[in-house]
Design an enzyme around this catalytic site. Structure first.
Site, PDB file in Angstrom:
ATOM      1  N   GLY A 113     -22.732  -0.710  12.097  1.00 17.08           N
ATOM      2  CA  GLY A 113     -22.491  -2.090  12.533  1.00 17.08           C
ATOM      3  C   GLY A 113     -22.685  -3.113  11.434  1.00 17.08           C
ATOM      4  CB  SER A 158      -8.588  -2.471  12.778  1.00 22.74           C
ATOM      5  OG  SER A 158      -9.698  -1.994  12.045  1.00 22.74           O
ATOM      6  CG  ASP A 207      -2.015  -1.023   1.180  1.00 20.80           C
ATOM      7  OD1 ASP A 207      -2.165  -1.680   0.133  1.00 20.80           O
ATOM      8  OD2 ASP A 207      -2.733  -1.168   2.185  1.00 20.80           O
ATOM      9  N   GLY A 249     -20.749  -0.038   8.093  1.00 20.48           N
ATOM     10  CA  GLY A 249     -19.874   1.012   8.615  1.00 20.48           C
ATOM     11  C   GLY A 249     -20.188   1.324  10.068  1.00 20.48           C
ATOM     12  CG  ASP A 288      -5.883   4.556   7.776  1.00 16.69           C
ATOM     13  OD1 ASP A 288      -6.849   4.470   7.008  1.00 16.69           O
ATOM     14  OD2 ASP A 288      -4.709   4.260   7.454  1.00 16.69           O
ATOM     15  CG  ASP A 337      -9.212  -6.265   4.564  1.00 14.03           C
ATOM     16  OD1 ASP A 337     -10.096  -6.769   3.845  1.00 14.03           O
ATOM     17  OD2 ASP A 337      -8.396  -5.421   4.156  1.00 14.03           O
TER      18      ASP A 337
HETATM   19  O1  RIB Z   1      -9.092  -3.477   2.355  1.00 11.60           O
HETATM   20  C1  RIB Z   1      -7.984  -2.621   2.341  1.00 11.60           C
HETATM   21  C2  RIB Z   1      -7.024  -3.062   1.282  1.00 11.60           C
HETATM   22  O2  RIB Z   1      -7.602  -2.871   0.019  1.00 11.60           O
HETATM   23  C3  RIB Z   1      -5.731  -2.266   1.237  1.00 11.60           C
HETATM   24  O3  RIB Z   1      -4.743  -2.775   2.091  1.00 11.60           O
HETATM   25  C4  RIB Z   1      -5.364  -2.299  -0.230  1.00 11.60           C
HETATM   26  O4  RIB Z   1      -4.216  -3.043  -0.505  1.00 11.60           O
HETATM   27  C5  RIB Z   1      -6.590  -2.854  -0.944  1.00 11.60           C
HETATM   28  O5  RIB Z   1      -6.395  -4.133  -1.333  1.00 11.60           O
END
Ligand code: RIB
Length: 294
Positions: free
Chosen positions: A215, A273, A12, A212, A237, A243
């Site tokens: 929830g 996170s 990233d 978001g 951030d 993820d």
């Molecule tokens: O979900 C976030 C991710 O989306 C970032 O880390 C970026 O690499 C994209 O894949």
């Protein structure tokens, strides 16, 4: 429980700025950072931080970014022996702008776009030792479908995080244990997206729609829709929050929690996170989630 993540690894390139620029606009930013990312690797790292037995499957290019991303997996307790380095390919990259509590992302897939059926065949024996497999859509849909078919035939549970979103065939959705779009992704995945509550009722205890700051919602077998509120956080951030949510949901469910309790756990992990910079920077340990939960 052994958990496998089949998906993308990106470097990233993150620019911090006062806000996301408008179309055609130039603004002055603050700094440029290179940090590990990619939806697949992010989910694997989040699982590693939580203490899961997790392996990553995917491809990088034969370059410094690829080497750094593999090292980063190992540093976060993710087994990376099956990650393939492809000669002549470049590692996936994501251009990210972070500003004013939001982000925008453009991904250039590189080696992630070369994760194909022959690669899956080459790692199949190890992959099929897992009890839960997590897939996203930053690798080709044909490959993701192939992985889902193989795992479904082998009786392995499957969490499909359909991001970035595309329309999905009904039989693919049927084979998944959990499908976790956000609201925007759900509107793309399901052409007939109307009232989200009706959609949730069509896929009880399978479809989980993240919303978001509102929830995440799912329906039980009796048709009741449950909304699990987001966990309060001091946001730095939001990159990688989705993820972390997916990984924490998979972890908590694999540890025997009910879906409802797993979603409470996932929301807390996702909230944590967002409190640090970078997709992986704020991903919490199990102790951190338990402390916030209590
Ligand atoms: O979900 C976030 C991710 O989306 C970032 O880390 C970026 O690499 C994209 O894949």
């Amino acid at each position: 429980m052994k958990i496998a993540v089949v998906g993308s690894l990106n470097m990233d390139m993150v620019v911090t700025a006062p806000r996301i620029p408008l179309k055609g606009e130039t603004i002055t930013g603050q700094a440029l950072h290179f940090v590990p990312g990619g939806k697949g690797a992010n989910q694997a790292v989040a699982l590693g931080r939580l203490g899961a037995d997790v392996s990553m499957f995917g491809c990088v290019g034969d370059d410094d970014f690829g080497r750094q991303l593999i090292e980063n997996l190992a540093e976060n307790s993710v087994q990376a022996a099956q990650v393939r380095t492809l000669q002549g390919a470049t590692t996936g990259v994501a251009m990210i702008t972070v500003g004013d509590g939001d982000n925008s992302i453009v991904v250039v897939p590189g080696a992630n776009g070369l994760v194909d059926r022959p690669y899956v065949d080459s790692i199949k024996e190890v992959l099929l030792q897992s009890q839960l497999v997590i897939v996203q859509l930053e690798i080709p849909l044909d490959t993701a479908s192939y992985v889902i078919d193989l795992c479904h035939q082998a009786g392995i549970s499957i969490l499909l995080n359909p991001a970035p979103a595309q329309k999905l065939p009904a039989d693919l959705i049927e084979k998944t244990t959990f499908l976790t779009p956000n609201e925007h992704e759900a509107a793309i995945v399901f052409a007939d997206f109307g009232d989200y509550r009706e959609l949730l009722r069509r896929y009880p205890e399978k479809l989980i729609i993240t919303q978001g700051s509102a929830g995440a919602s799912f329906a039980t077998q009796d048709g009741e829709v449950h909304q699990i509120p987001a966990s309060p956080a001091t946001v730095v951030d939001t990159t990688g929050a989705g993820d972390t949510f997916n990984a924490a949901l998979a972890y908590a469910w694999s540890q025997g929690r009910t879906l409802e309790k797993a979603l409470v756990f996932a929301n807390v992990a996702a909230g944590l996170s967002t409190e640090k910079f970078g997709a992986q920077g704020g991903m919490p340990t199990l102790a951190e989630v338990m402390a916030r939960l209590s």
